[in-house]
Design a protein around this motif. Structure first.
Motif, PDB file in Angstrom:
ATOM      1  N   VAL A  48      -3.170   3.867   5.025  1.00  0.00           N
ATOM      2  CA  VAL A  48      -4.079   2.966   4.313  1.00  0.00           C
ATOM      3  C   VAL A  48      -4.726   3.719   3.145  1.00  0.00           C
ATOM      4  O   VAL A  48      -4.891   3.178   2.049  1.00  0.00           O
ATOM      5  N   ASP A  51      -2.261   3.827   0.393  1.00  0.00           N
ATOM      6  CA  ASP A  51      -2.146   2.492  -0.194  1.00  0.00           C
ATOM      7  C   ASP A  51      -3.333   2.224  -1.131  1.00  0.00           C
ATOM      8  O   ASP A  51      -3.170   1.645  -2.214  1.00  0.00           O
ATOM      9  N   ARG A  55      -3.108   1.357  -5.014  1.00  0.00           N
ATOM     10  CA  ARG A  55      -3.700   0.134  -5.540  1.00  0.00           C
ATOM     11  C   ARG A  55      -4.744   0.439  -6.612  1.00  0.00           C
ATOM     12  O   ARG A  55      -4.843  -0.281  -7.610  1.00  0.00           O
ATOM     13  N   PHE A 103       2.882  -1.448   9.298  1.00  0.00           N
ATOM     14  CA  PHE A 103       2.541  -1.168   7.905  1.00  0.00           C
ATOM     15  C   PHE A 103       2.225  -2.481   7.185  1.00  0.00           C
ATOM     16  O   PHE A 103       1.248  -2.593   6.456  1.00  0.00           O
ATOM     17  N   CYS A 108      -0.387  -3.078   3.642  1.00  0.00           N
ATOM     18  CA  CYS A 108      -0.059  -1.979   2.720  1.00  0.00           C
ATOM     19  C   CYS A 108       1.086  -2.451   1.823  1.00  0.00           C
ATOM     20  O   CYS A 108       2.019  -3.101   2.301  1.00  0.00           O
ATOM     21  N   ARG A 305      -7.926  -2.503   8.880  1.00  0.00           N
ATOM     22  CA  ARG A 305      -7.844  -2.040   7.496  1.00  0.00           C
ATOM     23  C   ARG A 305      -9.244  -1.977   6.866  1.00  0.00           C
ATOM     24  O   ARG A 305      -9.594  -0.999   6.212  1.00  0.00           O
ATOM     25  N   THR A 309     -11.051   1.336   5.356  1.00  0.00           N
ATOM     26  CA  THR A 309     -11.355   1.484   3.926  1.00  0.00           C
ATOM     27  C   THR A 309     -12.865   1.615   3.695  1.00  0.00           C
ATOM     28  O   THR A 309     -13.305   1.690   2.566  1.00  0.00           O
TER      29      THR A 309
END
Ligand code: AMP
Ligand code: ZN
Length: 474
Positions: A48, A51, A55, A103, A108, A305, A309
């Motif tokens: 994550v 990712d 991003r 995933f 992701c 997630r 984050t």
């Protein structure tokens, strides 16, 4: 302002400036999973994090080429293949597929390339050939090939830059006895492992006899094959700094030592480890969670997630079930606000509000300061809620707020379409409950409702059908 990242190589915050002379393309490589079991939430934290980096680079206008390998031949895999009696591919396919599902459920973004080590054996052999040619790799009696750190250094290579190792102090030229794998020095590492009976059918021919690659050389060969000899950013968990990434540098720069003085990788970013309920994750402590375990308890991938984050990637993260329940209620606050904004905006469209985007950008430019970024988002949501309650927003303002959220969420990657998030198991239980109600078996239906609730969801009956929502924790 440009993005600043903490480069493990310099142990400093550095301005992120891509190698591309046009400053547009960014190439990143992330060490992927070793496919011999279901991945745990520690692994997921690292994926994550990668990712999020990708991003955010895309949010900042870069064109990202993202490579993540699949380690499908390695010591642990071979042991498990031998235990199960399956072929290598039969065995790894199961866990590769499971990984890809996990995933995806973490939302992701798919990497542009996902090379498998077993499909790059020729590139690996070619790279080992170059190291042999340079005289910094050697073959031992059993046929295995090792990388010689001593020879690499004597030819001008620098070993220990990433780990900041004082080589002279730490490794006083330790020669080891024959029984320690024939290596010239304990620090040397295997590039090619000669075939032994326990390997079963897992082997490939090579100029040095049958065998299989060492783990470190796989990543050097695959990353350079796809991204070229030098690329921008290499990511992984902190446990990979040494020896895995240190050895990747030595192999990759060693292969053209004296001909090319460009670094293999410009920026190295490493994510800190994850603990569970304040302790190291381990099967014996019973705190070893795979994503599936959390789904079984009724949580959705995006809730995990969100939680992952919410803390800075360089801080050790303490994963708790309370934290996960907190993630659910934080997400429902966002969801509720978005619903109200959608109602007000109707069909009106607008562009994002400059102010909140620039505050968000400023926080994220600072080495992905997500805690600060989330703080900004929640302050903004509070003020939007207040505006809606007090004076009412006009449709253009509401549409601008929605456009701002979409822009911010292109980085956080939290889908808010409820149908995406409800676990299969909950959908199945809700279906059974519906059937029970239709056949007037109300007791069964109530039991099923309780079961759904115990897993963190609730079913609401409405004139247009049933709605399944996360169970609100008060
Ligand atoms: P592996 O499948 O063991 O090669 O690991 C895949 C990725 O997960 C690597 O980047 C590891 O550094 C990372 N990783 C492993 N354990 C943890 C953990 N407890 N916390 C965070 N990342 C981890
Ligand atoms: Zn790797």
């Amino acid at each position: 302002m440009s993005i600043k990242v903490f480069n493990t190589l310099s142990r400093n915050l550095e301005d992120f400036i891509p190698l591309d002379p046009n400053g547009k393309q960014v190439d990143i490589y992330c060490c992927g999973p070793t496919v011999y079991g279901y991945i745990h939430i520690g692994n997921i934290r690292t994926f994550v994090f990668s990712d999020l980096v990708r991003r955010y680079l895309e949010f900042s206008g870069y064109e990202v080429r993202h490579v993540m390998n699949i380690t499908d031949v390695e010591d642990k895999i071979i042991r498990r293949v031998a235990e199960t009696g399956k072929s290598l591919t039969e065995f790894t396919q199961v866990y590769e597929k499971a990984f890809l599902r996990d995933f995806k459920s973490m939302n992701c973004l798919s990497p542009h390339h996902m090379p498998r080590a077993t499909e790059h054996i020729q590139s690996i052999i070619d790279l080992i050939g170059k190291l042999m040619h340079k005289g910094i790799a050697y073959q031992v009696q059993d046929g295995s090939i090792y990388f010689s750190i001593e020879k690499y250094r004597s030819k001008g290579g620098q070993y220990g830059r990433l780990i900041h190792l004082n080589f002279e102090e730490m490794r006083p030229g330790d020669r080891v006895s024959q029984d320690e794998y024939d290596k010239e020095s304990a620090a040397d590492f295997a590039l090619w492992k000669a075939r032994v009976p326990e390997d079963g059918e897992v082997y490939w021919p090579s100029p040095w006899g049958e065998g299989r690659p060492g783990w470190h050389i796989e990543c050097s060969a695959m990353s350079m094959k796809i991204l070229g000899r030098s690329f921008d950013l290499h990511l992984g968990g902190e446990d990979l700094v040494f020896p895995h990434h240190e050895d990747e540098i030595a192999q990759s720069e060693g292969a053209d030592l004296g001909e090319n003085d460009q670094p293999f990788v410009k920026y190295w970013m490493h994510g800190a480890h994850l603990q569970v309920e304040g302790r190291k994750m381990s099967k014996s402590l019973g705190n070893f969670h795979t994503l599936r375990d959390l789904f079984d308890q009724g949580f959705a991938g995006v809730e995990v997630r969100y939680l992952l984050t919410s803390s800075h990637y360089r801080e050790t993260f303490n994963f708790t079930m309370d934290g996960l329940r907190g993630a659910r209620s934080a997400m429902s606050r966002i969801k509720e606000c978005l619903e109200k904004l959608r109602e007000v905006a109707g069909e009106t469209k607008s562009t994002p509000t400059e102010e909140v985007i620039s505050r968000f950008t400023e926080a994220m430019d600072d080495d992905l300061n997500v805690s600060k970024a989330w703080g900004i988002v929640f302050d903004w949501i509070r003020s939007l809620n207040k505006q809606i309650a007090d004076t009412g927003l006009n449709p253009t303002q509401a549409a601008a707020a929605l456009a701002s959220w979409d822009r911010i969420n292109s980085v956080f990657g939290l889908p808010f379409d409820p149908s995406d998030e409800i676990p299969e198991e909950i959908l199945k239980l809700a279906e059974l409950r519906q059937e029970a109600r239709q056949s007037r078996e109300f007791e069964t239906a109530d039991k099923l409702r309780d079961q759904i609730q115990s897993k963190g969801w609730r079913v609401e009956d409405s004139p247009t059908g049933i709605k399944i929502k996360p169970f609100q924790i008060s």
